[in-house]
Scaffold this active site. Structure first.
Site, mmCIF file in Angstrom:
data_model
loop_
_atom_site.group_PDB
_atom_site.id
_atom_site.type_symbol
_atom_site.label_atom_id
_atom_site.label_comp_id
_atom_site.label_asym_id
_atom_site.label_seq_id
_atom_site.Cartn_x
_atom_site.Cartn_y
_atom_site.Cartn_z
ATOM 1 N N GLU A 119 10.069 4.028 3.311
ATOM 2 C CA GLU A 119 8.378 3.510 3.677
ATOM 3 C C GLU A 119 8.642 2.597 4.898
ATOM 4 O O GLU A 119 7.624 2.322 5.422
ATOM 5 C CB GLU A 119 8.053 3.224 2.418
ATOM 6 C CG GLU A 119 7.685 4.081 1.375
ATOM 7 C CD GLU A 119 6.858 5.218 2.002
ATOM 8 O OE1 GLU A 119 5.917 5.337 2.539
ATOM 9 O OE2 GLU A 119 7.187 6.326 1.549
ATOM 10 N N GLU A 163 0.681 -1.204 -0.098
ATOM 11 C CA GLU A 163 -0.001 0.115 0.181
ATOM 12 C C GLU A 163 0.778 1.218 0.034
ATOM 13 O O GLU A 163 0.721 2.101 -0.673
ATOM 14 C CB GLU A 163 -0.894 -0.197 1.193
ATOM 15 C CG GLU A 163 -1.798 1.151 1.425
ATOM 16 C CD GLU A 163 -1.861 1.566 2.926
ATOM 17 O OE1 GLU A 163 -1.745 2.771 3.298
ATOM 18 O OE2 GLU A 163 -2.438 0.694 3.625
#
Length: 258
Positions: A155, A84
């Site tokens: 991330e 995601e």
């Protein structure tokens, strides 16, 4: 499929299926009477947006993919959540890292995403005049994401920070305890779905490969649903939808994108 619409609902709806099998719900939402009055009162003023939009109204889009954290590989807990995050890092068509969020921020928009256990949701809203371009940038999440290798470590850190914030939440800790203690051996409830730096192996090549495999196997038109709402006419919204999402692969057998 026939849509059941309330008699007082002024919106118009259209359910379509693209050639690749992607089902899309299109919604035409006309301005409310209050918005019409605001627009009329501001005609000729210098306060209108650059796109000529009424800033009280938004266009929006959402995609739901039928896969979530319960599909994580056993050796990579948190892979779906990691995926995601990585989709926001640009695409082959729009390679700039901030192409999506930056575009929305300059045009009164916002975006978010959420990984659940059996599905993952992505959505945004923006001023109507910018909707067409925002939609095309967004569609590339599901066509040709770049999985920008320069941003993978960042991330992973973002996910690790989210996990560390959540572990201090008593309600979240209680939920995890109930899931693990009450689930029989092998049940998905007993899995670790959040992910953190260690479970994602700090974003090494094997972790990224696991994420790409998850994308290839599940992010296709037959496993997705799409919804668009805008003040534009349904014919126009449909044309935008078909153009931007036509390259989403139909199924696993046609997915050779990563």
């Amino acid at each position: 499929m026939q849509l059941n619409v309330g008699t007082s609902d002024k919106k118009q709806y259209r359910l379509i299926t693209l050639d690749n099998g992607l089902e899309c719900l299109l919604i035409h939402e006309p301005p409310t009477e209050e918005e019409d009055e605001i627009e009329e009162s501001e005609t000729g003023s210098d306060d209108s947006s650059d796109d000529g939009d009424d800033e009280t109204q938004r266009a929006a889009c959402a995609v739901v993919v039928g896969v979530g954290s319960w599909a994580d590989p056993e050796d990579t807990p948190g892979a779906a959540h990691f995926l995601e995050h990585l989709l926001f890092l640009g695409s082959k068509k729009y390679p700039a890292e901030n192409a999506y969020d930056g575009f929305l921020a300059k045009r009164g928009g916002s975006s978010n995403a959420h990984t659940d256990v059996e599905h993952t949701s992505y959505y945004f809203d923006v001023l109507p005049g910018a909707f067409r371009e925002a939609l095309d940038i967004f569609a590339q999440f599901f066509v040709s994401p770049s999985f920008n290798p320069d941003m993978v470590a960042r991330e992973v850190n973002a996910i690790d920070n989210e996990f560390n914030e959540t572990r201090r939440d008593d309600a979240a800790r209680l939920d995890e305890l109930l899931y693990v203690a009450g689930a029989p051996a092998g049940h998905p409830f007993a899995t670790f779905t959040w992910g953190h730096a260690e479970s994602l192996r700090h974003g090494d090549a094997s972790a990224v490969a696991a994420v790409k495999a998850l994308y290839r196997d599940h992010y296709h038109a037959s496993n997705m649903k799409l919804c668009l709402v805008a003040p534009a006419a349904l014919d126009e919204t449909e044309a935008w939808c078909r153009e931007s999402f036509k390259h989403v692969c139909a199924g696993v057998a046609t997915c050779n994108r990563v």
